[in-house]
Design an enzyme around this catalytic site. Structure first.
Site: not given
Length: 439
Positions: A25, A122, A164-166, A192, A318, A345, A394
């Protein structure tokens, strides 16, 4: 690279790495600013490399400062001086793609997007649909290369908060660049949310005028007054990363009676907006001992062992792989609910976390949107053998932490995937006493 992890408990003190979420960001804000600035972060990752590479291709000048971060000269303010249809290689970074796609739409010069690994498959809906409703043409959607043409128009936008918060964060950046006033309403459930709050913080600190009101069902509606460019801080320091710190904190929680001192972490903001800061409360509910002081955070085994419970994964997706390891070491059943977003993901994380549990010999039930873990009571009951990392950072890191406390060696296939967010993971793993050999 494959890594052979031999059981050897982790303990000691480790500094947190820089927050990948904040670094993305702050770098984007700096590239959209009015004057050069410095974004400070001690270490990068493949995802941050992708964002720096993309911003450079768009006309900014991003100069890496090894061990210190990057200096950023913003892209030209005159649209005609910016590249037309640049090729933007997002690597495997979903954050890079989802933030930059709407930003490119707002800048009006188009771009060709490339991606690797699982990124091309995705989903981009419903963000892509909302962009197309406001003047954008997308060619090759559903695969890559993906070509974006056209210029985004100000107006009334809406996105569901459950995908998605993105998508929401990227569109907020875009609306900040458009002339005049636009609105963005969240529909359906808002998951999120903490990640969106981080975006709002960065934009407001960059001089963007944003107000929030409650819409239907109390969901947020933001009014954004676009200004063409941002006024990013000339010097910004990225705070410590809670998402990756969670692996070490979880390791401290499952350390067992032979390592009662657990793991201490420095460089974390206990009041951070990062949603994964919630790992502290979750570990404490499991029964771990958590101590927060001005200079460090300690996670250690609690006096009564670990007990399973139900965890709503909607706000902390996550964390599920490493929390599943904690659940596996606990007594009783742990149920991760509202976990359907894990399927989109870097891997299908419900499936791949289940595969990790199977490799450890831990009973589980994988449902469409849940994961139920039947704890085996102690890491000493974990089996070894081998497990794939599934190209997912992850999963690799969760597997390594589990194996450090298990009873048998575990071979992790494709362990290099940890570099996506944490290139020094295995170096820090060894610093805490772990045994991992490249094979």
């Amino acid at each position: 690279m494959d890594a052979l992890v031999t059981p050897q408990p982790l303990t000691g003190e480790i500094p947190a790495i820089a927050s990948k979420s904040y670094a993305h960001r702050l770098l984007i804000a700096a590239a959209l600013g009015g004057k050069p600035s410095t974004v400070r972060f001690a270490a990068a990752s493949e995802d941050i490399d992708a964002t720096c590479r993309v911003l450079t291709a768009m006309g900014a000048k991003v100069t890496r400062l090894p061990g210190e971060g990057a200096t950023v000269v913003p892209m030209p303010s005159n649209a005609a001086d910016r590249p037309l249809l640049p090729t933007l290689d997002c690597g495997e970074s979903g954050t890079t793609l989802r933030y930059i796609l709407p930003v490119v739409a707002a800048l009006g010069r188009g771009a060709v997007f490339l991606g690797h690994g699982r990124l091309p498959s995705r989903p981009l809906e419903p963000l892509s649909g909302e962009l197309k409703r406001h003047g954008i043409v997308l060619e090759g959607e559903g695969s890559m290369p993906l070509t974006l043409k056209g210029a985004l128009k100000p107006g009334a936008y809406s996105l569901p908060g459950s995908v998605s918060s993105q998508f929401i964060g990227g569109l907020l950046f875009a609306l900040s660049l458009l002339p005049g006033v636009s609105t963005l309403a969240v529909t359906e459930k808002f998951e999120s949310a903490a990640y969106v709050r981080m975006t709002l913080e960065v934009l407001e600190n960059s001089g963007v005028e944003i107000s929030e009101a409650a819409g239907p069902e109390g969901l947020p509606v933001w009014t954004v007054t676009g200004r063409g460019t941002l006024a990013a801080p000339e010097d910004a320091t990225v705070e410590g990363d809670w998402s990756n710190a969670a692996f070490w904190l979880a390791a401290g929680a499952i350390a067992g009676s032979e390592n009662p001192e657990g793991i201490r972490m420095t460089g974390l903001n206990a009041k951070s907006l990062q949603g994964d800061r919630g790992v502290l409360e979750i570990l404490e509910r499991f029964g771990a001992r958590i101590e927060v002081t001005d200079d460090a955070i300690l996670a250690a085994p609690g006096p009564n062992g670990l007990k399973g419970f139900t965890i709503n994964a909607a706000q902390i997706p996550d964390l599920v792989p490493i929390l599943a390891v904690v659940a596996a070491a606990s007594e009783g059943v742990t149920r991760f609910t509202h976990a359907e977003r894990l399927r989109i993901k870097e891997s299908d994380r419900l499936k791949t976390t289940s595969a990790l549990l199977a490799a450890l010999g831990v009973p589980y039930v994988e449902l469409r949107d849940e994961l139920v873990v039947h704890g085996v009571g102690s890491t000493k009951n974990f089996r070894g053998s081998r497990v794939s990392g599934f190209g997912d950072h992850r999963i690799v890191m969760a597997a390594a932490v589990a194996a450090a406390f298990g009873s048998e060696p575990l071979l992790i296939e494709g362990a290099q995937a940890s570099a996506k967010s944490y290139p020094k993971f295995f170096e820090d793993f060894r610093q805490l006493g772990g045994s991992a050999k490249e094979v």
